[in-house]
Design an enzyme around this catalytic site. Structure first.
Site, PDB file in Angstrom:
ATOM      1  N   THR A 127       0.813  -1.220   0.000  1.00 19.69           N
ATOM      2  CA  THR A 127       0.000   0.000   0.000  1.00 19.69           C
ATOM      3  C   THR A 127       0.847   1.270   0.000  1.00 19.69           C
ATOM      4  O   THR A 127       1.961   1.289   0.541  1.00 19.69           O
ATOM      5  CB  THR A 127      -0.903  -0.006   1.252  1.00 19.69           C
ATOM      6  N   TYR A 151      -1.480  -0.020   9.932  1.00 23.85           N
ATOM      7  CA  TYR A 151      -1.809  -0.649   8.649  1.00 23.85           C
ATOM      8  C   TYR A 151      -0.601  -0.550   7.719  1.00 23.85           C
ATOM      9  O   TYR A 151      -0.070  -1.566   7.238  1.00 23.85           O
ATOM     10  CB  TYR A 151      -3.045   0.028   8.042  1.00 23.85           C
TER      11      TYR A 151
END
Ligand code: UDP
Length: 337
Positions: A127, A151
């Protein structure tokens, strides 16, 4: 035996973790179209059995090594596409332990199971959240990574595990750092369906449909043109096209590589809301709320490497098409009921 059975038996299998989720289910559809058998491995914690339409489903958890070993023994996949992860910035900031356990612990288990099964090709969904805030620069693959939340940090850690296992065990990986994935299958067989929904475009669609009173914009005091955060939105169909190319890259023996996947164009939350009107003809009711912890001001991709090395060209990644496809899918009723 019928000819179709022969194709089925000889077709290479790909293990798709998170194949019951949003991006993973689109990968399964495209893998099947490209002549592979997608084997979904998913604990169904956030995914949907109804989204698994293009190959078998193994209901299992990445933290369960025996279940992983059994899947490798049964299906003998030639590669893994690894999508399964927790992926909400807000939740990651509230409960980082869950993110580290699932995203890092689960991935490490999976990678060790791959090595044990001699399955040495992985396409990994990482990501742009691994980059964090970078003062408005366009991010390319060499930009230093400074994640702002668990995350992004847990995904970055998995990238490190893949590099180490490449050196020590010959595991080849294509790492894709996604920017903001949106849209749905244009045939509306599958799409994004989270409960509760937190991502901008599907939340906006719910507000446009009257299923929630308004879209709450997280912060209006960022140093951007309209005070809202800037993101680079990429259509899920384009994203998966890159994954098929990444798989073929690995099968051709071209080794490990990292690629950003975005369009290179940044849009503010205000821009996205404006495009809802042109895409589906509805003005989205919205209001302003406080900033969301863990949000970067601007994340915009430099994706030249994917274009140059993989021949990847985004075809459907305009905001209007992404919103229109998401809207069409929403109107099918999704997976609820
Ligand atoms: N956002 C928002 N309201 C929402 C959901 C998202 O203002 O209900 C904003 C969010 O703060 C960010 C952008 O929209 O600036 C994209 O957020 P999303 O959760 O879709 O993806 P992320 O960038 O966190 O991966």
């Amino acid at each position: 035996m019928l000819e179709t059975d022969l194709v089925e038996v000889s077709a290479p299998h790909v293990l798709v973790t998170g194949g019951a989720g949003y991006i993973g289910s689109h990968a399964c559809k495209q893998l099947a179209r490209a002549g592979y058998v997608p084997v979904t491995f998913d604990n169904l914690s956030t995914g949907w059995a109804r989204a698994v339409k293009y190959g078998p489903l193994v209901q299992g958890d990445l933290l369960d090594r025996e279940a992983l070993d059994a899947a490798f023994t049964q299906y003998k996949p030639i590669a893994v596409m690894h999508f399964a992860a927790l992926s909400q910035v807000g939740e990651a900031t509230r409960d980082p332990g869950r993110y580290w356990r699932n995203n890092l612990g689960g991935s490490l288990n999976l990678i060790e199971a791959m090595v044990a099964a001699d399955c040495l090709h992985m396409v990994f969904s990482s990501t742009c959240a691994t980059y964090g805030d970078q003062d408005g620069v366009v991010l390319d693959e060499d930009t230093p990574q400074r994640p702002l939340n668990a995350y992004g940090a847990s995904k970055l850690a998995v990238e490190g595990v893949l590099r180490d296992f490449g050196v020590s065990h010959g595991l080849n990986s294509v790492i894709f750092r996604y920017f903001n994935v949106a849209g749905a299958d244009p045939e509306a067989e599958i799409g994004e369906w989270h409960q509760p929904e937190t991502h901008l475009i599907p939340v906006m669609i719910e507000a446009a449909a009257g299923a929630r009173p308004a879209l709450v914009i997280h912060g209006q005091d960022y140093p951007t043109k309209d005070g809202t955060c800037i993101r680079d939105y990429v259509h899920v169909m384009d994203l998966i096209d890159a994954h098929i190319r990444g798989l073929e890259w690995l099968r051709a023996g071209r080794g490990s590589q990292v690629f950003n996947l975005g369009t290179g164009e940044g849009f503010s939350v205000g821009d996205v809301i404006g495009h809802c009107t042109s895409a589906i003809g509805i003005d989205v009711p919205h209001e302003y709320g406080p900033r969301r912890a863990g949000d970067a001001v601007a994340l915009v991709s430099g994706s030249q490497r994917a274009c140059h090395d993989l021949g990847w060209v985004a075809q459907r990644s305009t905001l209007d098409l992404m919103i229109a496809d998401a809207w069409r899918w929403y109107q099918t009723g999704g997976y609820s009921g």
